[in-house]
Motif scaffolding. Sequence first.
Motif, mmCIF file in Angstrom:
data_model
loop_
_atom_site.group_PDB
_atom_site.id
_atom_site.type_symbol
_atom_site.label_atom_id
_atom_site.label_comp_id
_atom_site.label_asym_id
_atom_site.label_seq_id
_atom_site.Cartn_x
_atom_site.Cartn_y
_atom_site.Cartn_z
ATOM 1 N N SER A 75 9.467 -13.034 -2.608
ATOM 2 C CA SER A 75 8.340 -12.248 -3.700
ATOM 3 C C SER A 75 7.630 -11.488 -3.034
ATOM 4 O O SER A 75 7.055 -10.398 -3.439
ATOM 5 C CB SER A 75 7.334 -13.531 -4.356
ATOM 6 O OG SER A 75 6.508 -13.911 -3.247
ATOM 7 N N TYR A 76 7.406 -11.187 -1.764
ATOM 8 C CA TYR A 76 6.741 -10.146 -0.812
ATOM 9 C C TYR A 76 7.378 -8.963 -1.045
ATOM 10 O O TYR A 76 6.989 -7.776 -0.835
ATOM 11 C CB TYR A 76 6.353 -10.541 0.469
ATOM 12 C CG TYR A 76 5.294 -11.751 0.719
ATOM 13 C CD1 TYR A 76 3.923 -11.360 0.059
ATOM 14 C CD2 TYR A 76 5.520 -12.615 1.252
ATOM 15 C CE1 TYR A 76 3.422 -12.313 0.203
ATOM 16 C CE2 TYR A 76 4.598 -13.722 1.542
ATOM 17 C CZ TYR A 76 3.541 -13.574 0.677
ATOM 18 O OH TYR A 76 2.781 -14.743 0.985
ATOM 19 N N ALA A 77 8.799 -8.949 -1.104
ATOM 20 C CA ALA A 77 9.562 -7.699 -1.287
ATOM 21 C C ALA A 77 9.813 -7.279 -2.561
ATOM 22 O O ALA A 77 10.650 -7.759 -3.535
ATOM 23 C CB ALA A 77 11.080 -8.127 -0.869
ATOM 24 N N ASN A 78 8.938 -6.360 -3.208
ATOM 25 C CA ASN A 78 8.953 -5.744 -4.269
ATOM 26 C C ASN A 78 8.557 -4.105 -4.279
ATOM 27 O O ASN A 78 8.468 -3.899 -3.350
ATOM 28 C CB ASN A 78 8.031 -6.611 -5.126
ATOM 29 C CG ASN A 78 6.426 -6.651 -4.611
ATOM 30 O OD1 ASN A 78 5.797 -5.590 -4.575
ATOM 31 N ND2 ASN A 78 5.743 -7.658 -4.504
ATOM 32 N N THR A 79 8.718 -3.825 -5.619
ATOM 33 C CA THR A 79 8.636 -2.192 -5.372
ATOM 34 C C THR A 79 6.997 -1.835 -5.821
ATOM 35 O O THR A 79 6.848 -0.510 -6.033
ATOM 36 C CB THR A 79 9.407 -1.612 -6.466
ATOM 37 O OG1 THR A 79 9.236 -2.220 -7.834
ATOM 38 C CG2 THR A 79 10.800 -1.690 -6.430
ATOM 39 N N ASP A 80 6.156 -2.731 -5.708
ATOM 40 C CA ASP A 80 4.599 -2.276 -6.021
ATOM 41 C C ASP A 80 4.207 -1.145 -4.910
ATOM 42 O O ASP A 80 3.715 -0.066 -5.477
ATOM 43 C CB ASP A 80 3.739 -3.444 -5.792
ATOM 44 C CG ASP A 80 4.147 -4.414 -6.904
ATOM 45 O OD1 ASP A 80 4.778 -4.113 -8.019
ATOM 46 O OD2 ASP A 80 3.559 -5.748 -6.896
ATOM 47 N N LEU A 81 4.426 -1.207 -3.635
ATOM 48 C CA LEU A 81 4.198 -0.549 -2.818
ATOM 49 C C LEU A 81 4.731 1.095 -2.875
ATOM 50 O O LEU A 81 4.081 1.858 -2.860
ATOM 51 C CB LEU A 81 4.329 -0.909 -1.475
ATOM 52 C CG LEU A 81 3.660 -0.024 -0.173
ATOM 53 C CD1 LEU A 81 2.423 0.354 -0.262
ATOM 54 C CD2 LEU A 81 4.003 -0.702 1.003
ATOM 55 N N VAL A 82 6.252 0.824 -3.168
ATOM 56 C CA VAL A 82 7.056 2.087 -3.212
ATOM 57 C C VAL A 82 6.385 2.885 -4.642
ATOM 58 O O VAL A 82 6.471 4.331 -4.637
ATOM 59 C CB VAL A 82 8.410 2.016 -3.201
ATOM 60 C CG1 VAL A 82 8.848 1.547 -1.667
ATOM 61 C CG2 VAL A 82 8.864 1.106 -4.252
ATOM 62 N N ALA A 83 5.832 2.244 -5.530
ATOM 63 C CA ALA A 83 5.666 2.718 -6.892
ATOM 64 C C ALA A 83 4.329 3.517 -6.526
ATOM 65 O O ALA A 83 4.156 4.703 -6.978
ATOM 66 C CB ALA A 83 5.360 1.708 -8.018
ATOM 67 N N LYS A 84 3.255 2.860 -5.728
ATOM 68 C CA LYS A 84 2.080 3.550 -5.331
ATOM 69 C C LYS A 84 2.245 4.741 -4.719
ATOM 70 O O LYS A 84 1.649 5.889 -4.704
ATOM 71 C CB LYS A 84 1.150 2.642 -4.564
ATOM 72 C CG LYS A 84 0.738 1.440 -5.422
ATOM 73 C CD LYS A 84 -0.205 0.469 -4.549
ATOM 74 C CE LYS A 84 -0.470 -0.777 -5.498
ATOM 75 N NZ LYS A 84 -1.274 -1.757 -4.556
ATOM 76 N N ILE A 85 3.332 4.686 -3.591
ATOM 77 C CA ILE A 85 3.573 6.192 -2.872
ATOM 78 C C ILE A 85 4.095 7.088 -3.663
ATOM 79 O O ILE A 85 3.841 8.112 -3.488
ATOM 80 C CB ILE A 85 4.930 5.527 -1.703
ATOM 81 C CG1 ILE A 85 4.227 4.610 -0.689
ATOM 82 C CG2 ILE A 85 5.572 6.897 -1.194
ATOM 83 C CD1 ILE A 85 5.142 3.900 0.070
ATOM 84 N N ALA A 86 5.088 6.643 -4.701
ATOM 85 C CA ALA A 86 5.492 7.629 -5.650
ATOM 86 C C ALA A 86 4.467 8.267 -6.404
ATOM 87 O O ALA A 86 4.335 9.578 -6.656
ATOM 88 C CB ALA A 86 6.686 7.066 -6.548
#
Length: 134
Positions: free
Chosen positions: A106-117
């Motif tokens: 569950s820690y592997a998600n796109t939340d961080l990459v969405a914030k980077i974008a």
Amino acid sequence: MVSTSFQNAFAPLSVPPCLPLHRRRSSSSRHSPNGSHGFTVHKEKFTKLDNEKRMKELEVIGEGYLDLGFTLFRVRFEIIEKDNDSCIIKSTIEYDVKEVAVANTSYANTDLVAKIAKVTKNYLIKNKATENAA
């Protein structure tokens, strides 16, 4: 061993699509906000850089996800040109995790990459406005 991959394509951004990806080959550390991934630091290394295809790929090489039982954690960013004033940031996360650590996927998600974008979009729009004003 459990393996998976997932992608997230973001809505078109109103930014110049011709910006090259910077050449950076050294490993670096990233801090997750408030330890939201269960750790505060991980080391990563860029493994692929292709300015022509506007693609960057990195792998976690120490701490962080590896401490949570992941044996591979790879993130790929691709910039896809839409027209002269917009593009899409496509992100892909691939990982392998030990069977005993499957609960940590569950820690592997796109939340961080969405914030980077989002940060990237805001930065590029601001710089484009500055260029147009000059």
